[in-house]
Design an enzyme around this catalytic site. Structure first.
Site, PDB file in Angstrom:
ATOM      1  N   ASP A 183      -2.868  -9.841   7.136  1.00 18.52           N
ATOM      2  CA  ASP A 183      -3.412  -9.472   5.833  1.00 18.52           C
ATOM      3  C   ASP A 183      -4.379 -10.570   5.409  1.00 18.52           C
ATOM      4  O   ASP A 183      -3.977 -11.629   4.941  1.00 18.52           O
ATOM      5  CB  ASP A 183      -2.273  -9.322   4.824  1.00 18.52           C
ATOM      6  CG  ASP A 183      -2.765  -8.937   3.430  1.00 18.52           C
ATOM      7  OD1 ASP A 183      -3.983  -8.730   3.270  1.00 18.52           O
ATOM      8  OD2 ASP A 183      -1.938  -8.853   2.512  1.00 18.52           O
TER       9      ASP A 183
ATOM     10  N   HIS B 160       1.521 -11.231  -0.208  1.00 15.88           N
ATOM     11  CA  HIS B 160       1.302 -10.355  -1.358  1.00 15.88           C
ATOM     12  C   HIS B 160       2.537  -9.495  -1.614  1.00 15.88           C
ATOM     13  O   HIS B 160       3.251  -9.108  -0.681  1.00 15.88           O
ATOM     14  CB  HIS B 160       0.086  -9.455  -1.104  1.00 15.88           C
ATOM     15  CG  HIS B 160      -0.420  -8.781  -2.327  1.00 15.88           C
ATOM     16  ND1 HIS B 160       0.031  -7.548  -2.731  1.00 15.88           N
ATOM     17  CD2 HIS B 160      -1.336  -9.175  -3.252  1.00 15.88           C
ATOM     18  CE1 HIS B 160      -0.594  -7.200  -3.851  1.00 15.88           C
ATOM     19  NE2 HIS B 160      -1.426  -8.165  -4.189  1.00 15.88           N
TER      20      HIS B 160
END
Length: 495
Positions: A271, A192
């Site tokens: 994540d 991300h």
């Protein structure tokens, strides 16, 4: 607004919400407004006197709602699903009504105690290593954050402090700033964008490293990047592994990269903003092999877990690694309950909302089986969309999995980009693009409200838009041929 007016307003708003959710699939996903549309529709200054709720609500429906993108629509296939459900909405109202500000245990014991309980529920549901749980014998524990970005930032801050402390002992003649200037963050090109933002906020060197053809960082890739930096005098500090990458929902093989991080004393944060929810299903837990190498782990509950934005479950194997950095000793934060957990030392802000109430109410309403059914349905709907698309030879599937299908037109990037532009311009469905293996691709994400008929509707929009593009090209080619023929004819005429 008096209490009776409040009750009437709540009744009106609840009816509006139910009607909205029942009919949102009939609306265009994207609004037909332009930037700045709202300013001329509103007052230049705040009204000097109060306005009746009825007038406010009318203005909301007539002026604000036309500019809303309908994330709740079953035809919203952009980004990742924005989970929601009625129990979560009810809890949001209760949170607002109670309005506790959890600065420490004493400020709201129930808030802290319930957060501890439900984070353990979630951890056990997903079968994460026991060291992460609040009930572990060590210093492990979970805490709710607002976003995955904050979770990554907090882990980076803890990793930075731990690495600096270690090198101050190894090199007593070095200053903290000297060490800090050498610290390096690693993450995948699939990760991300928030990881790069964390690198900027912490002023650490950020290395965006490549992936293999499956979108994964391998042990060899990570080892090579770390060794290269060490040779240049840099200090590897922090690695953000992906479990459900934004672009393709790919995941790093933690059992491969974990030992590399361990060998170089690099903090590995996982994540799992989207795909972490898949761990509730035993048959999908293969993506978490090697999670025991991680020092922190985050899952966005407002994506696949059916809870409204924003709430992220964040676990650390050693909460003291973070609390030692974030701890602030002020007299107004002290209390006599020494065994009570003070989450204020594990977050950016001092206070916190009663997020645990929303999580507790949603989990109690659905149970483990209900969550598993939702995850499995999303996976199957993604597979159904892929099956429909593979029957049309004009498309290629770049990658797929976990309710996400990434595709492109075989004719190339330019046509694929034009296809997405036309689809979103039509506003019936919404899709977002990405780059994968240096190619322009389109992402189709199954939303929390999507059903099989919605998948068929989306496929019909995609196919018909492609047909329209081809017909436009054919007309253009016909015109070109006509002009060429006319030119040939005129060249035979003597003037």
């Amino acid at each position: 607004m008096e209490k009776n007016e409040f009750l009437q307003a709540i009744e009106k708003v609840s009816s509006f919400i139910v009607n909205y959710l029942e009919t949102v699939g009939e609306k265009n996903v994207l609004p037909g407004v332009q930037p700045g549309y709202l300013t001329p529709l509103t007052e230049e200054e705040c009204p000097k006197s109060g306005t009746d709720f009825e007038d406010i609500f009318t203005e909301f429906r007539e002026k604000i709602m036309p500019g809303v993108t309908h994330w709740a629509s079953p035809h919203f296939h952009a980004y990742f699903p924005a989970g929601n459900c009625y129990p979560s909405m009810v809890a949001e109202l209760m949170m607002a009504g109670i309005n506790n500000v959890g600065v420490n245990w004493e400020a709201s014991p129930a808030m802290t105690e319930l957060e501890t309980v439900v984070l353990n529920w979630l951890g056990k549901m997903m079968n994460i290593p026991e060291e992460f749980l609040n009930s572990s014998d060590g210093h492990g524990g979970g805490v709710f954050q607002n976003t995955s970005t904050e979770s990554t930032l907090l882990s980076c801050i803890a990793a930075r402090k731990a690495t600096i402390d270690k090198w101050l002992q190894l090199r007593p003649n070095w200053s903290e700033s000297q060490i800090s200037s050498k610290l390096t963050i690693y993450t995948s090109i699939q990760s991300h964008s928030s990881v790069e933002r964390v690198g900027s906020m912490t002023a650490l060197i950020t290395r965006i490293i490549p992936c293999n053809e499956e979108g994964k960082v391998t042990a060899e890739i990570l080892q090579s990047a770390i060794e290269s930096d060490i040779a240049q005098g840099l200090i590897p500090c922090f690695y953000v592994a992906t479990m459900g990458a934004t672009t393709t929902c790919s995941w790093d093989d933690l059992s491969e990269v974990g030992p590399v991080c361990e060998a170089h004393d690099v903090w590995m944060h996982v994540d799992a903003a989207y795909a972490g929810a898949a761990l509730t299903c035993p048959e999908l837990r293969y993506i978490s092999n090697g999670l025991d190498y991680a020092k922190s782990f985050a899952v966005g509950l407002h994506k696949w877990f059916l809870m409204s934005f924003d709430v992220v479950a964040y676990w650390l194997k050693d909460t003291t690694a973070l609390s030692d950095v974030m701890y602030v000793d002020r007299v107004y934060l002290k209390h006599n309950h020494n065994k009570g957990i003070d989450f204020t030392h594990l977050q950016i802000g001092n206070g916190r909302k009663f997020k645990a109430l929303k999580v507790w109410m949603t989990l109690k309403s659905f149970g483990v089986k209900g969550v598993q059914e939702h995850i499995r349905r999303s996976v199957m709907l993604g597979q159904y969309f892929e099956k429909l698309m593979t029957q049309d030879k004009r498309f290629r599937i770049a990658t797929s999995g976990f309710g996400l299908v990434v595709f492109a037109l075989k004719t190339g990037d330019e046509d694929t980009e034009e296809l997405r532009r036309l689809i979103n311009e039509d506003k019936k469905i919404m899709l977002t693009p990405a780059h994968y293996l240096n190619k322009y691709v389109i992402r189709f994400a199954v939303n929390h409200s999507t059903r099989s008929e919605d998948v068929e509707f989306a496929w019909d929009v995609i196919r018909s838009t492609t047909n329209r593009m081809e017909n436009t090209y054919k007309k253009s080619e016909s015109v070109d041929v006509l002009i060429e023929n006319v030119g040939d004819y005129l060249s035979t005429i003597e003037i």
